[in-house]
Design a protein around this motif. Structure first.
Motif, PDB file in Angstrom:
ATOM      1  N   ASP A 153       0.881  -1.165   0.000  1.00  0.00           N
ATOM      2  CA  ASP A 153       0.000   0.000   0.000  1.00  0.00           C
ATOM      3  C   ASP A 153       0.925   1.224   0.000  1.00  0.00           C
ATOM      4  N   VAL A 154       0.969   1.971  -1.089  1.00  0.00           N
ATOM      5  CA  VAL A 154       1.950   3.060  -1.206  1.00  0.00           C
ATOM      6  C   VAL A 154       1.416   4.312  -0.492  1.00  0.00           C
ATOM      7  N   PRO A 155       2.145   4.826   0.500  1.00  0.00           N
ATOM      8  CA  PRO A 155       1.688   6.052   1.182  1.00  0.00           C
ATOM      9  C   PRO A 155       1.907   7.290   0.309  1.00  0.00           C
ATOM     10  N   GLY A 156       1.273   8.391   0.684  1.00  0.00           N
ATOM     11  CA  GLY A 156       1.368   9.641  -0.074  1.00  0.00           C
ATOM     12  C   GLY A 156       2.808  10.169  -0.101  1.00  0.00           C
ATOM     13  N   ASP A 157       3.147  10.809  -1.192  1.00  0.00           N
ATOM     14  CA  ASP A 157       4.532  11.249  -1.428  1.00  0.00           C
ATOM     15  C   ASP A 157       4.816  12.571  -0.704  1.00  0.00           C
ATOM     16  N   PRO A 158       5.755  12.567   0.265  1.00  0.00           N
ATOM     17  CA  PRO A 158       6.064  13.823   0.962  1.00  0.00           C
ATOM     18  C   PRO A 158       6.635  14.881   0.020  1.00  0.00           C
ATOM     19  N   SER A 159       7.290  14.439  -1.068  1.00  0.00           N
ATOM     20  CA  SER A 159       7.870  15.410  -2.006  1.00  0.00           C
ATOM     21  C   SER A 159       6.777  16.078  -2.843  1.00  0.00           C
ATOM     22  N   SER A 160       5.616  15.433  -2.992  1.00  0.00           N
ATOM     23  CA  SER A 160       4.477  16.076  -3.653  1.00  0.00           C
ATOM     24  C   SER A 160       3.661  16.873  -2.636  1.00  0.00           C
ATOM     25  N   ALA A 161       3.509  16.316  -1.415  1.00  0.00           N
ATOM     26  CA  ALA A 161       2.786  17.030  -0.345  1.00  0.00           C
ATOM     27  C   ALA A 161       3.416  18.401  -0.103  1.00  0.00           C
ATOM     28  N   ALA A 162       4.721  18.506  -0.377  1.00  0.00           N
ATOM     29  CA  ALA A 162       5.446  19.750  -0.123  1.00  0.00           C
ATOM     30  C   ALA A 162       4.799  20.965  -0.798  1.00  0.00           C
ATOM     31  N   PHE A 163       4.168  20.754  -1.957  1.00  0.00           N
ATOM     32  CA  PHE A 163       3.644  21.918  -2.696  1.00  0.00           C
ATOM     33  C   PHE A 163       2.375  22.495  -2.052  1.00  0.00           C
ATOM     34  N   PRO A 164       1.310  21.679  -1.826  1.00  0.00           N
ATOM     35  CA  PRO A 164       0.175  22.258  -1.091  1.00  0.00           C
ATOM     36  C   PRO A 164       0.573  22.698   0.312  1.00  0.00           C
ATOM     37  N   LEU A 165       1.527  22.003   0.923  1.00  0.00           N
ATOM     38  CA  LEU A 165       1.952  22.347   2.282  1.00  0.00           C
ATOM     39  C   LEU A 165       2.550  23.761   2.313  1.00  0.00           C
ATOM     40  N   VAL A 166       3.505  24.020   1.442  1.00  0.00           N
ATOM     41  CA  VAL A 166       4.127  25.356   1.444  1.00  0.00           C
ATOM     42  C   VAL A 166       3.101  26.397   0.985  1.00  0.00           C
ATOM     43  N   ALA A 167       2.228  26.042   0.054  1.00  0.00           N
ATOM     44  CA  ALA A 167       1.202  27.003  -0.386  1.00  0.00           C
ATOM     45  C   ALA A 167       0.341  27.426   0.803  1.00  0.00           C
ATOM     46  N   ALA A 168      -0.067  26.460   1.630  1.00  0.00           N
ATOM     47  CA  ALA A 168      -0.924  26.793   2.775  1.00  0.00           C
ATOM     48  C   ALA A 168      -0.169  27.656   3.789  1.00  0.00           C
ATOM     49  N   LEU A 169       1.117  27.407   3.958  1.00  0.00           N
ATOM     50  CA  LEU A 169       1.897  28.238   4.892  1.00  0.00           C
ATOM     51  C   LEU A 169       1.967  29.684   4.409  1.00  0.00           C
ATOM     52  N   LEU A 170       2.034  29.883   3.079  1.00  0.00           N
ATOM     53  CA  LEU A 170       2.295  31.220   2.536  1.00  0.00           C
ATOM     54  C   LEU A 170       1.030  32.052   2.323  1.00  0.00           C
ATOM     55  N   VAL A 171      -0.093  31.387   2.033  1.00  0.00           N
ATOM     56  CA  VAL A 171      -1.310  32.153   1.690  1.00  0.00           C
ATOM     57  C   VAL A 171      -2.083  32.473   2.980  1.00  0.00           C
ATOM     58  N   PRO A 172      -2.229  33.760   3.312  1.00  0.00           N
ATOM     59  CA  PRO A 172      -2.902  34.126   4.562  1.00  0.00           C
ATOM     60  C   PRO A 172      -4.308  33.516   4.644  1.00  0.00           C
ATOM     61  N   GLY A 173      -4.658  33.038   5.844  1.00  0.00           N
ATOM     62  CA  GLY A 173      -6.000  32.489   6.075  1.00  0.00           C
ATOM     63  C   GLY A 173      -6.115  31.007   5.746  1.00  0.00           C
ATOM     64  N   SER A 174      -5.032  30.375   5.299  1.00  0.00           N
ATOM     65  CA  SER A 174      -5.131  28.966   4.884  1.00  0.00           C
ATOM     66  C   SER A 174      -5.171  28.006   6.069  1.00  0.00           C
ATOM     67  N   ASP A 175      -5.849  26.879   5.850  1.00  0.00           N
ATOM     68  CA  ASP A 175      -5.921  25.803   6.840  1.00  0.00           C
ATOM     69  C   ASP A 175      -6.296  24.537   6.079  1.00  0.00           C
ATOM     70  N   ILE A 176      -5.325  23.648   5.853  1.00  0.00           N
ATOM     71  CA  ILE A 176      -5.608  22.461   5.047  1.00  0.00           C
ATOM     72  C   ILE A 176      -5.152  21.180   5.766  1.00  0.00           C
ATOM     73  N   ILE A 177      -5.700  20.074   5.298  1.00  0.00           N
ATOM     74  CA  ILE A 177      -5.290  18.760   5.811  1.00  0.00           C
ATOM     75  C   ILE A 177      -4.723  17.952   4.641  1.00  0.00           C
ATOM     76  N   ILE A 178      -3.581  17.322   4.870  1.00  0.00           N
ATOM     77  CA  ILE A 178      -3.012  16.405   3.864  1.00  0.00           C
ATOM     78  C   ILE A 178      -2.908  15.031   4.535  1.00  0.00           C
ATOM     79  N   PRO A 179      -3.852  14.132   4.229  1.00  0.00           N
ATOM     80  CA  PRO A 179      -3.816  12.829   4.889  1.00  0.00           C
ATOM     81  C   PRO A 179      -2.786  11.877   4.289  1.00  0.00           C
ATOM     82  N   ASN A 180      -2.374  10.892   5.114  1.00  0.00           N
ATOM     83  CA  ASN A 180      -1.604   9.728   4.634  1.00  0.00           C
ATOM     84  C   ASN A 180      -0.279  10.104   3.952  1.00  0.00           C
ATOM     85  N   VAL A 181       0.514  10.916   4.645  1.00  0.00           N
ATOM     86  CA  VAL A 181       1.813  11.314   4.073  1.00  0.00           C
ATOM     87  C   VAL A 181       2.920  10.415   4.654  1.00  0.00           C
TER      88      VAL A 181
END
Ligand code: S3P
Length: 450
Positions: free
Chosen positions: A240-268
């Motif tokens: 069962d292949v878990p989610g790619d942390p190197s791909s998660a990095a993009f929505p993750l950094v986007a959420a850190l940078l855009v004011p008001g963001s709050d996201i969940i990235i499951p199964n990383v």
């Protein structure tokens, strides 16, 4: 593949609060290895969560060309392998497109067989150094025909009886380590790899899972010795292949940078050899919560909750490079919005990735108004926390040089910059993260094809 196909420019604009849950695709490194070992093992391997990006699909095609039978039922890939030592000679050149991992690991896997294997790739891959894998193969007795400077296309032919080697990695590279170990599967005796600094360990873990006789020892200084007994039996597995942390990095950094963001990235995937970016961003003040940490199929996995954060520049030590090697482009984008200066060192390997990522990143940042300095093996970025003046009112196009992570990093940058950020091509994003545009838009990101 992006090679030969039309470029697709894209633009990202300042966005407001990203929100929602984003399911990222399976880990690329694990997906490649699952297809390779599944294709080689006796019996059936079932893979759920496989990354269906172009890079990984090319690895699947190469394994088919060497005798593996691969089909998909529902969301599960089912492979009937050839049995260890029983790959067939490929009748056509194996085309790895953009993928260094696919090409280098299969050079090891197939190169020691007593048949001809021809490997090719796209313009980006054909510029990348292959000597790092060809040198240990030569020591095993493999004949190598290649163009000057050990680049693709390459033709390999193994000897009747390849020789086991003891090999100390000259560069910290999981690809080289893996190529030597995969070659060792078809070599009588014990193949030994010594790595002075730990790199991602998916090959060792998965080889053990498939039943290979393998030992790993680490000394106090962190040097690891991996020993593999060749010509053993491998047996099909359920993966069962878990989610790619190197791909998660993009929505993750986007959420850190855009004011008001709050996201969940499951199964990383949270394998400690892959978590350098999360560690660094947390040092910069990022609000990243690690929820439900658990073990899944022998790997650490967690859900991440990420909220907009005010970041501060840090010095990123060279020892951390292997655990975040693919994440420097997006870290540099995060640094462009941090208070003060971020200095990243030990980056010489970035020069031989899908593009020369040190200069590609520095050029793209400068084009969009960021103060940064590029050294031979380091990068320093001075941030502007509010993004004021960043981007270009009349869009200028970042040159992506067939590099998916450059394309995604600069689209993330545009979401928090005062002005839009444009990239000259987004087509190669499909090599690792085909759903990137749609997933980012579903969070509220202002990204569009130009
Ligand atoms: C990978 C190893 C790394 C990484 C690449 C994937 C792997 O390359 O950059 O994206 O799956 O083994 P190097 O081994 O060249 O550092």
């Amino acid at each position: 593949m992006s090679q030969g196909s039309a470029s697709k420019p894209a633009i990202a604009r300042r966005s407001s609060g990203l929100s929602g849950t984003v399911r990222i695709p399976g880990d690329k490194s694990i997906s490649h290895r699952a297809l390779m070992l599944g294709g080689l093992a006796s019996g059936e391997t079932r893979i759920a969560g496989l990354l269906e990006g172009e890079d990984v699909l090319n690895t699947g095609k190469a394994m088919q060309a060497m005798g593996a039978v691969i089909r998909k039922e529902g969301g599960v890939w089912i492979i009937n392998g050839t049995g260890n030592g029983a790959l067939l000679a490929p009748e056509v050149p194996l085309d790895f497109g953009n993928s260094g991992t696919g090409a280098r690991l299969i050079m090891g896997l197939a190169g020691v067989y007593d048949f001809d294997t021809v490997l090719t790739g796209d313009a980006s891959l054909s510029r990348r150094p292959m000597g790092r894998v060809l040198d240990p193969l030569r020591r095993m007795g493999v004949q190598v025909k290649t163009v000057e400077g050990d680049r693709l296309p390459v033709m390999l032919r193994g000897p009747e009886t390849p020789a086991p080697i003891r090999y100390t990695l000259p560069v910290a590279s999981a690809q080289v380590k893996s190529a030597v170990l995969l070659a060792g599967l078809n070599i009588p005796g014990v193949t030994t790899v010594i790595e002075p600094a730990i790199t991602r360990d998916h090959t060792e873990k998965m080889l053990a899972g498939f039943g290979a006789e393998l030992s790993v020892e680490a000394d106090k200084g962190g040097t690891r010795t991996v020993r593999l007994q060749g010509r053993g039996r491998l047996t099909g597995q359920i993966i069962d292949v878990p989610g790619d942390p190197s791909s998660a990095a993009f929505p993750l950094v986007a959420a850190l940078l855009v004011p008001g963001s709050d996201i969940i990235i499951p199964n990383v995937l949270m394998n400690p050899t892959r978590t350098g970016l999360v560690l660094t961003l947390r040092e910069m003040g990022a609000d990243i919560e690690i929820l439900n940490p658990r073990l899944a199929g022998g790997e650490d996995v967690a859900d991440l909750r990420v909220r907009h954060s005010e970041l501060t520049g840090v010095s990123v030590p060279a020892e951390r490079v292997p655990s975040m090697i693919d994440e420097y482009p997006v870290l540099a984008v995060a640094a462009a919005f941090a208070k003060g200066r971020t200095v990243m060192s030990g980056l010489q390997e970035l020069r031989v990735k899908e593009s020369d990522r040190l200069s590609t990143v520095a050029d793209g940042l400068k084009l969009n108004g960021v103060e940064c300095e590029e050294g031979k093996d380091w990068l320093s970025v001075t941030g502007r926390p509010d993004g004021k003046g960043l981007g270009n009112a009349a869009v200028k196009w970042v040159a992506t040089h067939l590099d998916h992570r450059i394309a995604m990093s600069f689209l993330v940058m545009g979401l928090a910059s005062e002005h839009p950020v444009g990239i000259d091509d987004s087509s190669m994003i499909a090599t690792s993260f085909p759903q990137f545009m749609d997933l980012m838009k579903s969070l509220g990101a202002g990204i569009e094809q130009a």
